[in-house]
Every structure is written in C-alpha cells, then in structure tokens.
Write an enzyme that holds these catalytic residues in place. Structure first.
Site, PDB file in Angstrom:
ATOM      1  N   SER A 119       0.813  -1.212   0.000  1.00  0.00           N
ATOM      2  CA  SER A 119       0.000   0.000   0.000  1.00  0.00           C
ATOM      3  C   SER A 119       0.844   1.258   0.000  1.00  0.00           C
ATOM      4  CB  SER A 119      -0.916   0.017   1.236  1.00  0.00           C
ATOM      5  OG  SER A 119      -0.141  -0.018   2.428  1.00  0.00           O
ATOM      6  N   HIS A 140      -2.707  -3.222  -5.923  1.00  0.00           N
ATOM      7  CA  HIS A 140      -3.056  -2.816  -4.566  1.00  0.00           C
ATOM      8  C   HIS A 140      -4.558  -2.931  -4.351  1.00  0.00           C
ATOM      9  CE1 HIS A 140      -3.551   0.548  -1.392  1.00  0.00           C
ATOM     10  NE2 HIS A 140      -3.431  -0.633  -0.815  1.00  0.00           N
ATOM     11  N   GLU A 152      -5.630  -0.585  -7.402  1.00  0.00           N
ATOM     12  CA  GLU A 152      -4.665   0.297  -8.064  1.00  0.00           C
ATOM     13  C   GLU A 152      -3.646  -0.575  -8.783  1.00  0.00           C
ATOM     14  OE1 GLU A 152      -4.487   4.271  -5.291  1.00  0.00           O
ATOM     15  OE2 GLU A 152      -3.457   2.492  -4.532  1.00  0.00           O
ATOM     16  N   ASN A 190      -3.832   6.404  -1.036  1.00  0.00           N
ATOM     17  CA  ASN A 190      -3.154   6.670   0.229  1.00  0.00           C
ATOM     18  C   ASN A 190      -2.418   8.001   0.236  1.00  0.00           C
ATOM     19  OD1 ASN A 190      -4.080   4.473   1.610  1.00  0.00           O
ATOM     20  ND2 ASN A 190      -2.312   3.180   1.172  1.00  0.00           N
TER      21      ASN A 190
END
Length: 284
Positions: A119, A140, A152, A190
């Site tokens: 991540s 991800h 992702e 993130n």
C-alpha cells in the site's frame, strides 16, 4: 496471457481476502504462508465468508464448494511455479518483500506476472531485486478485498506494456474496478487519504472532540459512508501507522507522520476491529 492459476504469498487479512476474490471468480489459487496453521486459519476465514454469502443468497452451496475446492495451501514457494500470476501480500517490510521477489523470480518462470499488494512501499525497489523487472507490477487491493471494488494497478519504469495490460485485465476479470497509476509514494488513494485521516485524528485532541462526533461530522457534513475513526479501526491502527511512516519517510511532509495518539494506541495494542478495541469497541 490467460491467467487461470494465481499464487498468493501471505494469507493474512489481505492475502486471504485476495485469495477469496480469485476463488469466487473461478480461478485456481495456491496460497502460501510460513506455517500450515496460518494457511488453515486463512482457509477457515474464506470458508466463513463464503458461507455467509450462501446464507444471504449471494452464492450457491455448489459455487462455494467449487471455490474452496480450487484452493491449495502450501508452505513452499516452489509450489507457485505453475502460476501465471503471483500476488505478494506479506508483511509491509521492504527487505522481506525484496527477498521474496528475488526468490519468486528464480522459481516462477517468465512470462508469469509477479505482483505486490503493497500500500505504500516502492514497487520499483521490489522489481530491482529481480532479474526480470519488466514483469513486476503493483496490484493494490483495499481492505476488505472481497467488498471494496478498487484495485490500483501500479506501473514502474520497468513494467512492460504486456505485463501492465494483463494485470489490468485480470483485475477487471475478477470483478474489480482497476485504476492505472505510477509508482509514486502512496499511489493515488493513500497519497490523499493518509494525511487526511491523520488530520482527522489530530482534530480529536486539538479541538477536544470525541471520535463519535468527528465521525458524525464527516458522515453527515462531507457525505462519507464511514467516519475517519471507524475507517482507521477497519484498516487497523498498526497498518495505518506503518503506511504513515512509509509515506513520511518518502515525502517528508509532516501531515504524513502518524499522530502521537495513533502511535500510543498501537503500543497499547488498541488496533481496531481485529483486536476488538480501537477508537470504538467491537464484539467478537
């Protein structure tokens, strides 16, 4: 390249969830963890969630049985040699992941894809541990993987178009919503979410408000489906702190650093849903 057999390395919360998604899509899965007990625990988790799907009418009993029948457990990386795609979901430690990728590169023949579910860590640095970095990509998934649709798909400077396109198509095939991104710290979500959640936690102390009220404010004022404190509890305080530390180290932005309150919660073992206590208390 047709992907019919997927390897998953690391069968914790994320790895087991990824394995479940692949099984429900009709794929064969070879799940590898370091002990047989960890593997069986993951099988039990998958069985539990598939059984709930049967109970709620989202899945037939035959489909559940077929899915579990396609799961093979192992403690040996060598058993992944016949997979067309291997997804690494091990502990978020770059050294551990680089060692895994170097070994997988020797065991799993090209053109099989080697993917990481990291991540926050550098996919490029994992690819650099291999002799074939062009077949390394990020995939991800988000927690809980069987529920949240986003994946992702992370391209490094080395990733070939063939690898990226195959990984993107794989995510679509298993019913996910892939987005293309490059190997930058935090990728897309993130990079935005970590500092935002950290700001929400800092508000608790700076404005002397409760987790309940912060969550209500963001749910009813910003139309969030879940409040920030409940979201951190779902992610896991330890996971969030680790991601914050990785992004802070990469970017040096103070908003990326984990708030002291979260660091103390991690030290005290108040990790959220998985321990039954975080910002809120959870049953069972």
């Amino acid at each position: 390249m047709e992907i019919s057999r997927v390897g998953v390395v690391g069968l914790g919360t994320m790895g087991a969830g990824i394995a479940q998604v692949c099984l429900q899509a009709g794929l064969e899965v070879v799940g590898r963890d370091v002990t047989p007990e960890l593997g069986e625990h993951a099988r039990g988790r998958i069985d539990h969630y598939l059984s709930r799907g049967v109970e709620k009418g989202r899945l037939t009993q035959d489909a559940k049985d077929d899915a579990l029948g396609n799961l093979t457990l192992t403690t040996e990386l060598s058993d992944l040699a016949g997979c067309q795609l291997v997804i690494e979901a091990a502990f978020e430690d770059l050294g551990v992941k680089r060692e895994l990728f170097a070994e997988l590169d020797r065991i799993v023949p090209a053109p099989a894809i080697l993917a990481t579910n990291t991540s926050a860590l550098s996919v490029t640095q994992m690819a650099d541990a291999t002799e074939t970095p062009e077949r390394v990509v990020g995939l991800h998934f988000f927690n809980p993987a069987p529920v949240l649709p986003l994946v992702e798909v992370v391209r490094t400077a080395h990733t070939s178009d063939e690898t990226f396109d195959a990984a993107y198509a794989f995510a679509q095939r298993i019913g996910k919503e892939p987005v293309a991104c490059n190997d930058t710290p935090g990728f897309i979500v993130n990079r935005i979410l970590i500092p935002l959640l950290n700001d929400c936690v800092r508000v608790l102390d700076e404005s002397r408000v409760s987790p309940e009220d912060v969550d209500r404010a963001m749910r009813f004022g910003a139309n969030w489906p879940i409040g920030p404190c409940a979201l951190i509890d779902l992610i896991g305080v330890d996971v969030h702190v680790h991601a914050s530390e990785a992004l802070h180290a990469a970017l040096g932005e103070e908003r990326m650093a984990a708030p002291q309150r979260l660091v103390e919660m991690q030290r005290e073992g108040l990790l959220g849903r998985k321990t039954g206590q975080g910002f809120f208390t959870y049953d069972g």
